[in-house]
Design a protein around this motif. Structure first.
Motif, PDB file in Angstrom:
ATOM      1  N   UNK A   1       0.832  -1.192   0.000  1.00 46.69           N
ATOM      2  CA  UNK A   1       0.000   0.000   0.000  1.00 46.69           C
ATOM      3  C   UNK A   1       0.876   1.254   0.000  1.00 46.69           C
ATOM      4  N   UNK A   2       1.946   1.232   0.766  1.00 48.73           N
ATOM      5  CA  UNK A   2       2.843   2.383   0.824  1.00 48.73           C
ATOM      6  C   UNK A   2       3.486   2.627  -0.544  1.00 48.73           C
ATOM      7  N   UNK A   3       3.904   1.565  -1.192  1.00 52.23           N
ATOM      8  CA  UNK A   3       4.499   1.694  -2.523  1.00 52.23           C
ATOM      9  C   UNK A   3       3.486   2.258  -3.520  1.00 52.23           C
ATOM     10  N   UNK A   4       2.258   1.834  -3.428  1.00 55.65           N
ATOM     11  CA  UNK A   4       1.206   2.348  -4.289  1.00 55.65           C
ATOM     12  C   UNK A   4       0.983   3.840  -4.057  1.00 55.65           C
ATOM     13  N   UNK A   5       0.962   4.256  -2.813  1.00 57.19           N
ATOM     14  CA  UNK A   5       0.769   5.678  -2.483  1.00 57.19           C
ATOM     15  C   UNK A   5       1.943   6.503  -2.998  1.00 57.19           C
ATOM     16  N   UNK A   6       3.152   6.006  -2.843  1.00 57.90           N
ATOM     17  CA  UNK A   6       4.330   6.712  -3.349  1.00 57.90           C
ATOM     18  C   UNK A   6       4.256   6.852  -4.869  1.00 57.90           C
ATOM     19  N   UNK A   7       3.830   5.805  -5.559  1.00 49.77           N
ATOM     20  CA  UNK A   7       3.707   5.861  -7.008  1.00 49.77           C
ATOM     21  C   UNK A   7       2.658   6.888  -7.435  1.00 49.77           C
ATOM     22  N   UNK A   8       1.556   6.948  -6.737  1.00 49.63           N
ATOM     23  CA  UNK A   8       0.502   7.926  -7.042  1.00 49.63           C
ATOM     24  C   UNK A   8       1.014   9.340  -6.812  1.00 49.63           C
ATOM     25  N   UNK A   9       1.718   9.572  -5.717  1.00 49.50           N
ATOM     26  CA  UNK A   9       2.262  10.900  -5.435  1.00 49.50           C
ATOM     27  C   UNK A   9       3.312  11.305  -6.471  1.00 49.50           C
ATOM     28  N   UNK A  10       4.158  10.366  -6.870  1.00 40.91           N
ATOM     29  CA  UNK A  10       5.171  10.658  -7.890  1.00 40.91           C
ATOM     30  C   UNK A  10       4.505  11.026  -9.214  1.00 40.91           C
ATOM     31  N   UNK A  11       3.455  10.323  -9.573  1.00 42.17           N
ATOM     32  CA  UNK A  11       2.731  10.639 -10.810  1.00 42.17           C
ATOM     33  C   UNK A  11       2.083  12.024 -10.723  1.00 42.17           C
ATOM     34  N   UNK A  12       1.539  12.366  -9.570  1.00 43.68           N
ATOM     35  CA  UNK A  12       0.917  13.675  -9.394  1.00 43.68           C
ATOM     36  C   UNK A  12       1.945  14.801  -9.497  1.00 43.68           C
TER      37      UNK A  12
END
Length: 93
Positions: free
Chosen positions: A2-13
């Motif tokens: 879940x943390x990796x997913x959140x980091x990926x979403x933030x990086x994309x944003x």
């Protein structure tokens, strides 16, 4: 996971936001130069305000501006945007 997913979403944003900044800057530089503003002045303003590199290609009647900048120091990852416009009537390249 879940943390990796959140980091990926933030990086994309962050990457998307940086691209939008580059696109806006490219449009502003293109319109300003096409209207007769000094190239050096406009590119220096963009470099100071956004920590961005600006390249300008001038042909007979057209102007192509590309603005690029790093994205939060993600290993040298950069985003870039290009704007193309025609010189205003009475303004010569």
């Amino acid at each position: 996971a879940v943390v990796l997913f959140i980091v990926a979403i933030l990086a994309a944003a962050v990457t998307g936001a940086s691209y939008l900044v580059c696109a806006d800057a490219a449009r502003v530089v293109a319109r300003s130069v096409a209207a007769g503003e000094a190239v050096e002045t406009v590119t220096a303003t963009v470099a100071d305000a956004l920590n961005a590199d600006t390249s300008i290609e001038i042909t007979a009647d057209w102007l192509r501006v590309t603005v690029s900048r790093p994205v939060l120091n993600f290993g040298g990852f950069e985003v870039a945007a290009t704007a193309v416009t025609k010189f205003e009537p009475g303004i010569s390249p």
